[in-house]
Motif scaffolding. Sequence first.
Motif, mmCIF file in Angstrom:
data_model
loop_
_atom_site.group_PDB
_atom_site.id
_atom_site.type_symbol
_atom_site.label_atom_id
_atom_site.label_comp_id
_atom_site.label_asym_id
_atom_site.label_seq_id
_atom_site.Cartn_x
_atom_site.Cartn_y
_atom_site.Cartn_z
ATOM 1 N N ASP A 110 12.007 -1.784 -9.839
ATOM 2 C CA ASP A 110 11.753 -3.135 -9.327
ATOM 3 C C ASP A 110 10.550 -3.755 -10.031
ATOM 4 O O ASP A 110 10.574 -4.925 -10.435
ATOM 5 C CB ASP A 110 11.471 -3.105 -7.824
ATOM 6 N N ALA B 240 2.520 9.984 -3.198
ATOM 7 C CA ALA B 240 3.345 9.071 -2.391
ATOM 8 C C ALA B 240 4.263 9.859 -1.461
ATOM 9 O O ALA B 240 4.623 10.997 -1.738
ATOM 10 C CB ALA B 240 4.179 8.203 -3.325
ATOM 11 N N GLU C 213 4.308 -6.164 3.508
ATOM 12 C CA GLU C 213 5.216 -5.191 4.122
ATOM 13 C C GLU C 213 6.421 -4.930 3.221
ATOM 14 O O GLU C 213 6.880 -3.787 3.083
ATOM 15 C CB GLU C 213 5.687 -5.703 5.485
ATOM 16 N N GLU C 214 6.934 -5.960 2.588
ATOM 17 C CA GLU C 214 8.090 -5.807 1.698
ATOM 18 C C GLU C 214 7.722 -5.035 0.428
ATOM 19 O O GLU C 214 8.561 -4.341 -0.151
ATOM 20 C CB GLU C 214 8.661 -7.177 1.337
ATOM 21 N N GLY D 118 2.502 4.949 -4.319
ATOM 22 C CA GLY D 118 3.300 3.759 -4.089
ATOM 23 C C GLY D 118 2.672 2.536 -4.717
ATOM 24 O O GLY D 118 1.517 2.542 -5.145
ATOM 25 N N GLU E 228 -0.686 1.180 -3.386
ATOM 26 C CA GLU E 228 -1.855 2.045 -3.620
ATOM 27 C C GLU E 228 -2.551 1.745 -4.943
ATOM 28 O O GLU E 228 -3.679 2.188 -5.159
ATOM 29 C CB GLU E 228 -1.442 3.508 -3.556
ATOM 30 N N ARG F 260 7.150 -12.311 -1.903
ATOM 31 C CA ARG F 260 7.320 -11.184 -0.970
ATOM 32 C C ARG F 260 6.047 -10.964 -0.151
ATOM 33 O O ARG F 260 4.948 -11.328 -0.559
ATOM 34 C CB ARG F 260 7.665 -9.905 -1.729
ATOM 35 N N ALA G 290 5.744 -2.541 0.218
ATOM 36 C CA ALA G 290 5.480 -1.124 0.493
ATOM 37 C C ALA G 290 6.587 -0.217 -0.024
ATOM 38 O O ALA G 290 6.344 0.947 -0.340
ATOM 39 C CB ALA G 290 5.287 -0.913 1.992
ATOM 40 N N SER G 291 7.799 -0.742 -0.143
ATOM 41 C CA SER G 291 8.930 0.115 -0.515
ATOM 42 C C SER G 291 9.512 -0.196 -1.892
ATOM 43 O O SER G 291 10.562 0.338 -2.256
ATOM 44 C CB SER G 291 10.048 -0.022 0.540
ATOM 45 N N VAL G 292 8.841 -1.027 -2.694
ATOM 46 C CA VAL G 292 9.413 -1.367 -4.001
ATOM 47 C C VAL G 292 9.374 -0.152 -4.925
ATOM 48 O O VAL G 292 8.515 0.724 -4.814
ATOM 49 C CB VAL G 292 8.688 -2.567 -4.653
ATOM 50 N N THR G 293 10.304 -0.112 -5.861
ATOM 51 C CA THR G 293 10.444 1.018 -6.768
ATOM 52 C C THR G 293 9.841 0.705 -8.137
ATOM 53 O O THR G 293 9.488 -0.433 -8.440
ATOM 54 C CB THR G 293 11.922 1.377 -6.959
#
Length: 360
Positions: free
Chosen positions: A169, A360, A160-161, A316, A319, A157, A163-166
């Motif tokens: 995940d 976050a 940029e991808e 996030g 971070e 990945r 940045a939004s992982v949970t």
Amino acid sequence: MPVKRVALLGATGSIGRQAIEIISSRAELELCAIMSGSQPIAALGLEHGVSHVQVGGSAVSLLDACEPDVVLNAIVGFAGVDATLWALENGVTLALANKESLVAAGELAVAAHRRGGGLLLPVDSEHSALFQCLEGRAPDSIESLVLTASGGPFRGRTTEELASVTIADALAHPTWSMGRKISVDSATLANKGLELIEAHWLFGVPYASIEVVVHPTSIVHSLVRFRDGALLAHLGTPDMRVPISFALGYPDRPAVATARLDLAQGLDLRFEAVDERTFPLLPLARAAGEQGGTAPCAYNAANEVAVEAFLDGRIGFLEIADTVAAALDQVDGSPARDLDDLVAADAEARSIAQRRLVPA
């Protein structure tokens, strides 16, 4: 065969549960003490007839009381430092699953090991593999150590991808079943950074001679390059019972009921370079290790704070690395003369990391 009295620290975690399974199945092993941060430890002690049981706190008084032959240190994080130093100082065999204690207290641990003269047996699958590949080898025959990394759930990945992982995940490791903290460390590659520093102290090899490569299937656990161009590799299914059993049974190699590799069916032995730009916690660990002093302690401390914040939903994924980098930029990094100095360095890095955290 003499019975080995085992003190198990971190008894309710993944390593601890598997260790109890192994100890319970072996007549030559006796569980003499258990410690954990969770309350079910009392029931566990009764179930296995353990007389020395402790919830949280320092392990030193527990270890003094039970007089073990082997300490299996599976505590998570910096909290395992005092147990590691106790075992090394007292010449008691240390089966080490708490990599953070050797990362943070490397110089102090090596000095204690030298004074105590006992066995230090790594339990991490990668370091157990290296230990076995290096047994009986002349130090000047070794060119480099090669640590393998699965790449975690986010291999391939982009930044940029990520940045939004949970949280879910990050906890979905593709090949190993592990606790929450180490699962996140594997997702960021901080775990491989910690293992890099640990390998330096365990085997006395300079950082320039320790490689890290991605091996997605986790079949090859580590390799050693020799000066004649040969590589020696340790292969096996990804099952932590194997290195746990090896450490507890050493120098014997007791049987383990784990899946065998079916060589006739073919093995996926791909290796790839690590994307250090996307996963900066690995190069940050190497830089901290090369700086020396208490920089590795600060790396570990800031990472522990940041991972906890991520798991709490306060920051996030990206971070985590930003927090560690900021802490390393600000700490003094002077060498620790003793455990008090080390605790102070750990506290300083945690304080810096806490101030750096942004919701976050």
